[in-house]
Design a protein around this motif. Structure first.
Motif, PDB file in Angstrom:
ATOM      1  N   ASP A  27      31.895 -11.216 -20.888  1.00 21.35           N
ATOM      2  CA  ASP A  27      33.015 -11.866 -20.202  1.00 21.35           C
ATOM      3  C   ASP A  27      32.591 -12.596 -18.930  1.00 21.35           C
ATOM      4  O   ASP A  27      33.429 -13.163 -18.234  1.00 21.35           O
ATOM      5  N   LEU A  28      31.303 -12.580 -18.608  1.00 16.57           N
ATOM      6  CA  LEU A  28      30.815 -13.218 -17.385  1.00 16.57           C
ATOM      7  C   LEU A  28      29.847 -14.328 -17.752  1.00 16.57           C
ATOM      8  O   LEU A  28      28.765 -14.071 -18.282  1.00 16.57           O
ATOM      9  N   ASN A  29      30.196 -15.563 -17.459  1.00 18.38           N
ATOM     10  CA  ASN A  29      29.341 -16.690 -17.814  1.00 18.38           C
ATOM     11  C   ASN A  29      28.257 -16.931 -16.768  1.00 18.38           C
ATOM     12  O   ASN A  29      28.436 -16.626 -15.581  1.00 18.38           O
ATOM     13  N   SER A  30      27.143 -17.495 -17.209  1.00  9.68           N
ATOM     14  CA  SER A  30      26.160 -18.007 -16.261  1.00  9.68           C
ATOM     15  C   SER A  30      26.752 -19.244 -15.591  1.00  9.68           C
ATOM     16  O   SER A  30      27.769 -19.789 -16.037  1.00  9.68           O
ATOM     17  N   LEU A  31      26.123 -19.694 -14.520  1.00  9.84           N
ATOM     18  CA  LEU A  31      26.651 -20.825 -13.766  1.00  9.84           C
ATOM     19  C   LEU A  31      26.177 -22.142 -14.368  1.00  9.84           C
ATOM     20  O   LEU A  31      24.985 -22.324 -14.593  1.00  9.84           O
ATOM     21  N   HIS A  32      27.100 -23.052 -14.614  1.00  8.16           N
ATOM     22  CA  HIS A  32      26.707 -24.372 -15.094  1.00  8.16           C
ATOM     23  C   HIS A  32      26.439 -25.284 -13.900  1.00  8.16           C
ATOM     24  O   HIS A  32      26.718 -24.939 -12.743  1.00  8.16           O
ATOM     25  N   GLN A  33      25.860 -26.453 -14.159  1.00  9.36           N
ATOM     26  CA  GLN A  33      25.372 -27.316 -13.083  1.00  9.36           C
ATOM     27  C   GLN A  33      26.460 -27.745 -12.106  1.00  9.36           C
ATOM     28  O   GLN A  33      26.201 -27.914 -10.919  1.00  9.36           O
ATOM     29  N   ALA A  34      27.685 -27.923 -12.612  1.00  7.28           N
ATOM     30  CA  ALA A  34      28.763 -28.409 -11.743  1.00  7.28           C
ATOM     31  C   ALA A  34      29.603 -27.282 -11.168  1.00  7.28           C
ATOM     32  O   ALA A  34      30.633 -27.532 -10.543  1.00  7.28           O
ATOM     33  N   ASP A  35      29.207 -26.037 -11.374  1.00  8.62           N
ATOM     34  CA  ASP A  35      29.990 -24.897 -10.901  1.00  8.62           C
ATOM     35  C   ASP A  35      30.105 -24.930  -9.379  1.00  8.62           C
ATOM     36  O   ASP A  35      29.093 -25.084  -8.683  1.00  8.62           O
ATOM     37  N   PRO A  36      31.321 -24.807  -8.830  1.00  5.04           N
ATOM     38  CA  PRO A  36      31.485 -24.862  -7.361  1.00  5.04           C
ATOM     39  C   PRO A  36      30.770 -23.724  -6.634  1.00  5.04           C
ATOM     40  O   PRO A  36      30.523 -23.815  -5.427  1.00  5.04           O
ATOM     41  N   GLU A  37      30.412 -22.677  -7.364  1.00  6.14           N
ATOM     42  CA  GLU A  37      29.708 -21.554  -6.746  1.00  6.14           C
ATOM     43  C   GLU A  37      28.232 -21.861  -6.503  1.00  6.14           C
ATOM     44  O   GLU A  37      27.579 -21.201  -5.704  1.00  6.14           O
ATOM     45  N   ARG A  38      27.708 -22.866  -7.170  1.00  3.98           N
ATOM     46  CA  ARG A  38      26.272 -23.124  -7.090  1.00  3.98           C
ATOM     47  C   ARG A  38      25.847 -23.523  -5.681  1.00  3.98           C
ATOM     48  O   ARG A  38      26.563 -24.240  -4.973  1.00  3.98           O
ATOM     49  N   VAL A  39      24.645 -23.072  -5.296  1.00  5.12           N
ATOM     50  CA  VAL A  39      24.077 -23.445  -4.004  1.00  5.12           C
ATOM     51  C   VAL A  39      22.745 -24.170  -4.198  1.00  5.12           C
ATOM     52  O   VAL A  39      21.869 -24.134  -3.352  1.00  5.12           O
ATOM     53  N   ASP A  40      22.597 -24.805  -5.351  1.00  4.04           N
ATOM     54  CA  ASP A  40      21.412 -25.611  -5.653  1.00  4.04           C
ATOM     55  C   ASP A  40      20.150 -24.766  -5.678  1.00  4.04           C
ATOM     56  O   ASP A  40      19.143 -25.093  -5.057  1.00  4.04           O
ATOM     57  N   TYR A  41      20.219 -23.644  -6.413  1.00  6.34           N
ATOM     58  CA  TYR A  41      19.064 -22.765  -6.583  1.00  6.34           C
ATOM     59  C   TYR A  41      18.948 -22.437  -8.059  1.00  6.34           C
ATOM     60  O   TYR A  41      19.904 -21.948  -8.685  1.00  6.34           O
ATOM     61  N   ALA A  42      17.778 -22.695  -8.623  1.00  5.30           N
ATOM     62  CA  ALA A  42      17.623 -22.717 -10.079  1.00  5.30           C
ATOM     63  C   ALA A  42      18.013 -21.413 -10.763  1.00  5.30           C
ATOM     64  O   ALA A  42      18.630 -21.415 -11.819  1.00  5.30           O
ATOM     65  N   THR A  43      17.638 -20.275 -10.193  1.00  5.02           N
ATOM     66  CA  THR A  43      17.839 -18.994 -10.881  1.00  5.02           C
ATOM     67  C   THR A  43      19.065 -18.244 -10.367  1.00  5.02           C
ATOM     68  O   THR A  43      19.163 -17.026 -10.538  1.00  5.02           O
ATOM     69  N   GLN A  44      20.011 -18.959  -9.742  1.00  5.45           N
ATOM     70  CA  GLN A  44      21.183 -18.309  -9.167  1.00  5.45           C
ATOM     71  C   GLN A  44      22.007 -17.576 -10.228  1.00  5.45           C
ATOM     72  O   GLN A  44      22.262 -18.097 -11.308  1.00  5.45           O
ATOM     73  N   LYS A  45      22.431 -16.362  -9.901  1.00  5.02           N
ATOM     74  CA  LYS A  45      23.296 -15.566 -10.769  1.00  5.02           C
ATOM     75  C   LYS A  45      24.725 -15.591 -10.224  1.00  5.02           C
ATOM     76  O   LYS A  45      24.941 -15.725  -9.016  1.00  5.02           O
ATOM     77  N   PRO A  46      25.726 -15.440 -11.096  1.00  8.38           N
ATOM     78  CA  PRO A  46      27.119 -15.498 -10.632  1.00  8.38           C
ATOM     79  C   PRO A  46      27.494 -14.290  -9.786  1.00  8.38           C
ATOM     80  O   PRO A  46      27.038 -13.165 -10.032  1.00  8.38           O
ATOM     81  N   ALA A  47      28.338 -14.535  -8.799  1.00  3.07           N
ATOM     82  CA  ALA A  47      28.775 -13.453  -7.920  1.00  3.07           C
ATOM     83  C   ALA A  47      29.515 -12.367  -8.697  1.00  3.07           C
ATOM     84  O   ALA A  47      29.431 -11.179  -8.352  1.00  3.07           O
ATOM     85  N   ALA A  48      30.230 -12.751  -9.760  1.00  2.00           N
ATOM     86  CA  ALA A  48      30.987 -11.759 -10.532  1.00  2.00           C
ATOM     87  C   ALA A  48      30.076 -10.708 -11.151  1.00  2.00           C
ATOM     88  O   ALA A  48      30.441  -9.531 -11.265  1.00  2.00           O
TER      89      ALA A  48
END
Length: 635
Positions: A279-300
């Protein structure tokens, strides 16, 4: 015939345990690793008077939140040892989550966006060598890297603590065997499968769309609160299993206890979480949560782990913090945190992210004697500073002075010139006192020299200003490459001479533009003037990107500032940043590629002069400082 990885594994684990044991034996010795506090970051204006050391009712033994830049092995050694400000954290951490690199072919270049140019920077040389060490021998060297670190992590965990190790198919199954050995197979709790919608589409194999997260307790008494992470029922389950509706409109189903009593399960209370998380997706390129870091994981994802496996107010650590998700999430859900990373971009991104969150005050720290630790690793635990100075002088093409004229083997001269060379020790900061000492050597050694060049490892943050104030054209200060010891370890001094570059220092210029009072408040305006970057040759860029950088340096040098902060009451020891700005912060202005160049601070009125300190970090992670003393109120 070479040994298979399975045959190598017992030796790898044994060597890693020995390395960790040596570190643990040295925790109380004179050579123990220390942390140097670079900044007390105070993001919230209502905490301007905050102080971890005695003011504000904070016990010195209570652990402040920490962001640590440097090798996590050394950082953990320092945390285990403790210091005069904070006690040892051995057995104090409630939860460790790590997401270590697990792909030898990953591209860890950083994109640096500047006005009119985008620069592609390879990892810093320190990061490159650490990463090449990790993968030099493939999976075997990766395991050699991870084993001693996992041993130290176990030492840091409390008896009720646990660790989550996030990996994928590259190395996960091998690390699972190592975890069984270090934490005990009996303390393995779950293999959590995180499966996500975004990701690779298979052509020659089924699409790889999941990671594995290995969950271990330190003991069988680990903390776990599954009620804190219940998840909604699937719509089909609601219709099938929760057909009754009470007077309040809540769906439920009934069950019976063994004694015949009837109880209700309410659908809106959710269901217990299992070990497959879809139920938890990885972050896509346009995700507002992204901080421009390649291996970023979602906060959820981190929120689920932290809420389930740590108590409220508990201490959470991440020793490969990357984009800062663990620290940011721990902050958001009321946990204390420690975050470390060897990457300068990771440290900068995490600091900005926490400021964005209006986080509680936290320390930004670095390994206090990084080069000393590296020297011991390279040259042996009994190395002498003079031995290292001789290597540095050789690489600078300087001949050592005669023994009777030399000081700890640190002085040399350039052949055919009247230029003295002073190689400073890696065990101390190069400060204005060092520069004055070098000027004195220039005047008296061997009848006097025309010029002196100081080669330094670690510099006081205000050294650029000090050099400018000395105004001595016959004094030159250069930086010893920070990766030199790693390169010596790999190649030896004989193969390095042609490609070792000693670079000039970066330099910041700033002023207090105004200080005025209004009743019990006062306003302080601080402006940036200019910034001179470290020699571009010292930055890991190719020729085309170096040319782009040079253009920006010439046309708009302040566009190179990534972050700057102001301490309006600098005590000369701890930099307490009560005002910050950084690229991407649109609260102060709408320009994502530039910082504002004037800070206006609203402060409690103070009688007498102020000492103001300004610190800046450029887009490559290099720091500079200006101290402005005797700032009076303007009439």
């Amino acid at each position: 015939m070479s040994k298979s990885l399975l045959e190598q594994l017992p030796g790898i684990v044994a060597a890693g345990k020995r390395q960790a044991a040596q570190i643990l034996e040295q925790l109380d010795g004179r050579n123990r690793v220390s942390l140097q506090t670079r900044e007390l970051v105070i993001p919230s204006e209502d905490r301007v008077g905050f102080n971890y050391w005695g003011n504000d009712g904070v016990d010195a033994a209570d652990t402040p939140n920490r962001l640590i830049y440097g090798d996590n092995l050394l950082a953990m050694a320092a945390l285990l040892a403790g210091d005069e400000d904070t006690q040892s954290l051995r057995g104090k951490i409630d939860l460790i989550y790590i997401d270590p690199p697990f792909d030898s072919k990953a591209d860890y270049r950083t994109k640096v966006r500047l006005p009119g140019a985008t620069i592609s920077q390879k990892p810093t040389v320190l990061e490159q060598f650490a990463y090449s060490d990790t993968w030099a021998g493939g999976t075997a060297s990766y395991l050699s890297m991870i084993v001693p670190r996992l041993v130290l992590m176990r030492e840091l965990l409390s008896d009720r603590g646990s660790i989550f190790v996030h990996l994928d198919w590259h190395v996960g199954h091998y690390v699972k065997i190592v975890l069984d050995e270090i934490f005990g197979k009996e303390n393995f709790i779950n293999e959590v499968i995180w499966t996500y919608k975004f990701g690779a589409r298979g052509k020659s194999a089924f699409g790889r769309k999941h990671d594995a997260i290995y969950f271990y307790g330190k003991t069988g008494q680990y903390f776990l609160n599954l009620d804190a992470v219940r998840v909604p029922h699937e719509p089909a389950s609601l219709e099938l299993n929760f057909r009754k509706i009470d007077d309040d409109g809540r769906r439920y189903r009934e069950g019976r206890w063994s004694d015949g009593r009837v109880y209700r399960y309410y659908a809106d209370e959710g269901r217990a979480l299992d070990d497959v998380w879809s139920d938890l997706n990885s972050l896509h390129q346009a995700d507002p949560e992204r901080v421009d870091y390649a291996t970023q994981k979602p906060a959820a994802l981190l929120e689920r782990i932290i809420k389930a496996a740590s108590p409220e107010g508990g201490l959470v650590a991440d020793f490969f913090v990357g984009s800062g998700t663990t620290a940011a999430t721990a902050e958001a859900v009321g946990r204390r945190w420690i975050a470390t990373d060897l990457g300068k971009p990771a440290a900068m991104i995490t600091r900005k992210r926490l400021i964005d969150l209006d986080a509680k005050p936290f320390l930004y720290q670095a390994i206090g004697d990084y080069q000393v630790e590296q020297a011991r690793s390279t040259l042996g635990r009994s190395f002498r500073v003079g031995d290292l100075a001789k290597v540095v002088l050789d690489l600078f093409d300087a001949l050592p002075l005669p023994p009777e004229e030399n000081v700890n083997g640190s002085l040399g001269r350039l052949p055919g010139t009247r230029t003295l060379v002073y190689a400073d020790s890696p065990s101390r900061l190069t400060t204005i006192s060092t520069l004055k000492r070098a000027q004195g050597y220039r005047e008296v050694k061997m009848g006097g020299f025309d010029k002196v060049v100081v080669l330094g490892w670690n510099f006081s943050a205000g050294i650029g200003q000090d050099i400018n104030d000395l105004n001595d054209p016959n004094l030159e200060v250069l930086v010893i490459p920070p990766d030199l010891l790693d390169r010596l370890k790999k190649k030896g001094a004989g193969k390095l001479a042609s490609d070792v570059r000693f670079s000039s220092l970066q330099y910041l210029q700033a002023e207090v533009a105004a200080r005025t009072t209004d009743g019990e408040r006062e306003s302080l305006a601080v402006s940036l003037w200019n910034y001179v970057l470290l020699s571009p040759d010292a930055i890991n860029l190719d020729q085309a990107n170096r040319a782009k950088l040079q253009d920006v340096m010439n046309s708009e040098p302040l566009a190179l500032i990534e972050y700057w902060a102001v301490d309006p009451d600098y005590d000369g020891e701890v930099f307490r940043s009560v005002w910050q700005d950084y690229r991407g912060n649109t609260d102060n202005d709408g320009d994502e590629l530039r910082v504002v160049t004037t800070a206006v601070l609203d402060l409690p009125r103070m009688d007498g002069p102020r000492t103001v300190c300004v610190r800046a970090v450029d887009v490559f992670g290099f720091e500079s400082e200006v101290v402005i003393s005797g700032v009076e109120v303007q009439a």
